[in-house]
Design an enzyme around this catalytic site. Structure first.
Site, mmCIF file in Angstrom:
data_model
loop_
_atom_site.group_PDB
_atom_site.id
_atom_site.type_symbol
_atom_site.label_atom_id
_atom_site.label_comp_id
_atom_site.label_asym_id
_atom_site.label_seq_id
_atom_site.Cartn_x
_atom_site.Cartn_y
_atom_site.Cartn_z
ATOM 1 N N GLY A 87 25.875 42.472 40.593
ATOM 2 C CA GLY A 87 24.786 42.991 40.225
ATOM 3 C C GLY A 87 23.854 42.691 41.650
ATOM 4 N N VAL A 88 24.102 42.046 42.556
ATOM 5 C CA VAL A 88 23.408 41.912 43.692
ATOM 6 C C VAL A 88 23.789 43.252 44.721
ATOM 7 C CG1 VAL A 88 23.089 40.748 46.146
ATOM 8 C CG2 VAL A 88 23.143 39.449 43.914
ATOM 9 N N ARG A 135 41.385 48.074 42.089
ATOM 10 C CA ARG A 135 41.449 48.021 40.743
ATOM 11 C C ARG A 135 42.970 47.930 40.497
ATOM 12 N NH1 ARG A 135 36.792 45.546 38.984
ATOM 13 N NH2 ARG A 135 36.905 45.011 41.413
ATOM 14 N N TYR A 184 25.383 34.645 50.887
ATOM 15 C CA TYR A 184 24.747 34.312 49.860
ATOM 16 C C TYR A 184 25.659 34.036 48.774
ATOM 17 C CZ TYR A 184 25.669 38.852 47.939
ATOM 18 O OH TYR A 184 26.304 40.103 47.325
ATOM 19 N N GLY A 185 26.962 34.004 48.685
ATOM 20 C CA GLY A 185 27.920 33.635 47.754
ATOM 21 C C GLY A 185 29.048 33.324 48.328
ATOM 22 N N ASN A 244 19.152 38.666 41.149
ATOM 23 C CA ASN A 244 20.003 39.617 41.635
ATOM 24 C C ASN A 244 19.318 40.549 42.456
ATOM 25 O OD1 ASN A 244 22.428 38.551 41.006
ATOM 26 N ND2 ASN A 244 22.917 39.692 39.468
ATOM 27 N N TYR A 295 26.838 22.867 41.450
ATOM 28 C CA TYR A 295 25.913 23.747 41.882
ATOM 29 C C TYR A 295 24.992 22.668 42.478
ATOM 30 C CZ TYR A 295 23.235 28.033 42.285
ATOM 31 O OH TYR A 295 22.269 28.984 42.839
HETATM 32 P P1 NDP Z 1 28.319 39.622 39.247
HETATM 33 O O1 NDP Z 1 28.557 38.705 38.091
HETATM 34 O O2 NDP Z 1 27.629 40.903 39.006
HETATM 35 O O3 NDP Z 1 29.603 40.175 39.894
HETATM 36 C C1 NDP Z 1 30.584 39.306 40.446
HETATM 37 C C2 NDP Z 1 31.311 39.811 41.693
HETATM 38 O O4 NDP Z 1 32.027 38.874 42.455
HETATM 39 C C3 NDP Z 1 32.009 41.093 41.746
HETATM 40 O O5 NDP Z 1 31.722 42.111 42.541
HETATM 41 C C4 NDP Z 1 33.324 40.513 41.624
HETATM 42 O O6 NDP Z 1 34.330 41.565 42.185
HETATM 43 C C5 NDP Z 1 33.125 39.617 42.522
HETATM 44 N N1 NDP Z 1 34.341 38.557 42.470
HETATM 45 C C6 NDP Z 1 34.662 37.781 41.573
HETATM 46 N N2 NDP Z 1 35.735 36.697 41.891
HETATM 47 C C7 NDP Z 1 36.131 37.164 43.158
HETATM 48 C C8 NDP Z 1 37.117 36.834 44.034
HETATM 49 N N3 NDP Z 1 37.828 35.834 43.763
HETATM 50 N N4 NDP Z 1 37.089 37.212 45.210
HETATM 51 C C9 NDP Z 1 36.186 38.353 45.571
HETATM 52 N N5 NDP Z 1 35.289 38.812 44.905
HETATM 53 C C10 NDP Z 1 35.210 38.395 43.622
HETATM 54 O O7 NDP Z 1 27.580 38.662 40.240
HETATM 55 P P2 NDP Z 1 26.152 38.464 40.816
HETATM 56 O O8 NDP Z 1 25.584 39.711 41.590
HETATM 57 O O9 NDP Z 1 25.249 37.813 39.792
HETATM 58 O O10 NDP Z 1 26.415 37.499 41.978
HETATM 59 C C11 NDP Z 1 27.366 37.772 43.251
HETATM 60 C C12 NDP Z 1 27.546 36.730 44.032
HETATM 61 O O11 NDP Z 1 26.077 36.375 44.551
HETATM 62 C C13 NDP Z 1 27.859 35.319 43.362
HETATM 63 O O12 NDP Z 1 28.597 34.730 44.192
HETATM 64 C C14 NDP Z 1 26.649 34.594 43.115
HETATM 65 O O13 NDP Z 1 26.607 33.187 43.075
HETATM 66 C C15 NDP Z 1 25.747 35.184 44.331
HETATM 67 N N6 NDP Z 1 24.283 35.124 44.075
HETATM 68 C C16 NDP Z 1 23.629 34.383 45.195
HETATM 69 C C17 NDP Z 1 22.338 34.129 44.970
HETATM 70 C C18 NDP Z 1 21.636 33.350 46.122
HETATM 71 O O14 NDP Z 1 20.643 33.204 46.029
HETATM 72 N N7 NDP Z 1 22.424 32.918 47.295
HETATM 73 C C19 NDP Z 1 21.620 35.026 43.671
HETATM 74 C C20 NDP Z 1 22.267 35.796 43.026
HETATM 75 C C21 NDP Z 1 23.694 35.755 43.263
HETATM 76 P P3 NDP Z 1 35.522 42.167 40.913
HETATM 77 O O15 NDP Z 1 34.764 43.152 39.839
HETATM 78 O O16 NDP Z 1 36.292 42.820 41.875
HETATM 79 O O17 NDP Z 1 36.107 40.899 40.293
#
Ligand code: NDP
Length: 362
Positions: free
Chosen positions: A171-172, A194, A269-270, A139, A55
């Site tokens: 969460g976002v 799912r 953002y991710g 988020n 990171y």
């Molecule tokens: P959560 O932990 O709440 O949720 C994770 C999410 O990622 C779920 O929707 C999950 O879907 C999905 N996911 C996990 N693995 C994969 C994959 N291989 N392919 C596709 N989707 C996947 O996450 P947050 O809301 O905390 O964060 C979400 C994203 O936003 C992250 O990437 C995080 O780094 C980023 N973020 C960025 C910020 C920024 O400032 N740029 C700030 C906050 C977050 P499933 O349920 O189907 O597994």
């Protein structure tokens, strides 16, 4: 002295390998210092990336918790309760709830001693839970700013303009759905299928109950006749999709971009899929789409006032019942909790298909 424990790491790697529980003591606060106890701290994807060393922001390794090997404390957000204050502390007193002004201060700890200037006081904590306060600053703020700052919505057309997003159950994503509902922005939400159709339908329903206009699966988007589906959702294109929020990347992101109206923005953002974002050149040339990135840590450091008012806004919506809690997988952190079990719960954060976000509660 207060006895305290913190989850720390002295080298980068997988959380289960490098996180360890460190016991130390905290002295009585002096001057502008504040002693805190943990209420709730979530495990966000970025926290794990930070521990893995991949990171961009890396908290410095230090020895100020009496640890022999320099180390950082894991975690970047959380709700804490004030236990005691130094004589120079002006705006905080025992029993107040606070969150950290910036990320990178380390929140996976039973207690902390910080300076008043590093803390935001939660005014009027009545009607709020530690979970709501402990998960507000990353988020919901990210969702809020991305919806507001990358698109000039035509507020006269409330209810006729769309946002599309992937990772909609994150969460976002859940925050964006609810803010969209509040602000009259329709949302087209993409989630991963799912294991069974029933579970998929349950997830879709859960998001519709939050206010999602439409929820589809990634599989439906990539294999079905997505163009026609979008055409239908948007009343034959009369309601433009003006913003895309992307936290997945890869083919998923490309498919989102193709739905956008001319001159729209996609904010990345991710990168949950770890796949790069690939774009057909025509989207840039003929549709004049703009592709942006957003990083809430950097944004918050640059805009501390706006960050506080954004948090206040979200907490106000929460108090009035318009902003619901994210599903969580609560990890009780007692005095007896062992390092390996705590580290193991952090390890699961990037697993995918989780029923809820991991949160430590003390
Ligand atoms: P959560 O932990 O709440 O949720 C994770 C999410 O990622 C779920 O929707 C999950 O879907 C999905 N996911 C996990 N693995 C994969 C994959 N291989 N392919 C596709 N989707 C996947 O996450 P947050 O809301 O905390 O964060 C979400 C994203 O936003 C992250 O990437 C995080 O780094 C980023 N973020 C960025 C910020 C920024 O400032 N740029 C700030 C906050 C977050 P499933 O349920 O189907 O597994």
């Amino acid at each position: 002295y207060t006895q305290a424990k913190a989850l720390i790491y002295s080298k980068y790697g997988e959380p289960k390998d490098v996180l360890r529980l460190h016991k130390h003591s905290i002295s009585a606060p002096h001057a502008t210092q504040v002693n805190l106890r943990l209420l709730t701290s979530p495990m966000n994807p970025a926290d794990v990336n930070q521990i893995q060393g991949v990171y961009p922001s890396k908290p410095p390794f230090r020895t100020d918790l009496g640890n022999a090997e320099p180390a950082a404390v894991g975690g970047n957000e959380g709700a804490f309760e004030v236990l005691s204050t130094g004589a120079g502390v002006k705006n905080l007193s025992k029993g107040d709830w606070v969150i950290m002004k910036r990320t990178g201060l380390g929140t996976w700890r039973t207690h902390a001693q910080l300076d008043e200037s590093q803390l935001i006081k939660i005014e009027n904590k009545e009607g709020l839970t530690p979970l709501q306060v402990g998960t507000v600053s990353v988020n919901p703020v990210t969702a809020y700013r991305m919806l507001r700052d990358f698109c000039e919505w035509d507020w006269m057309r409330a209810g006729e303009e769309w946002m599309i997003q992937n990772g909609a159950n994150s969460g976002v994503g859940r925050a964006a759905i609810q803010l969209g509902r509040e602000w009259g922005i329709k949302t087209l939400n993409v989630v991963r299928q799912r294991k069974t159709p029933e579970e998929t339908e349950a997830l879709k329903k859960e998001l519709r109950d939050l206010g999602a206009t439409v929820v589809i699966t990634e599989e439906e988007m990539l294999t079905g006749n997505f163009r026609d589906m979008v055409h239908e959702f948007t009343r034959q294109g009369r309601e433009p999709i003006r913003l895309a929020l992307n936290c997945v990347g890869g083919k998923n992101a490309t498919a989102l971009a193709k739905t956008l109206a001319p001159d729209s923005h996609m904010v990345t953002y991710g990168a949950m899929s770890k796949q790069p974002v690939a774009l057909p050149s025509g989207l840039l040339i003929f549709k004049n789409l703009a592709f942006d990135g957003f990083w809430v840590s950097k944004w918050g450091d640059k805009n501390p006032q706006l960050k506080e008012s954004t948090i206040k806004d979200v907490l106000q919506l929460t108090r009035s019942g318009k902003f619901r809690d994210i599903p969580v997988d609560e990890v009780k952190w007692n005095w007896e909790s062992e390092g390996p079990e705590l580290a193991e719960s952090v390890q699961g954060t990037l697993g995918g298909y989780r029923s809820g976000k991991g949160v430590f509660t003390f």
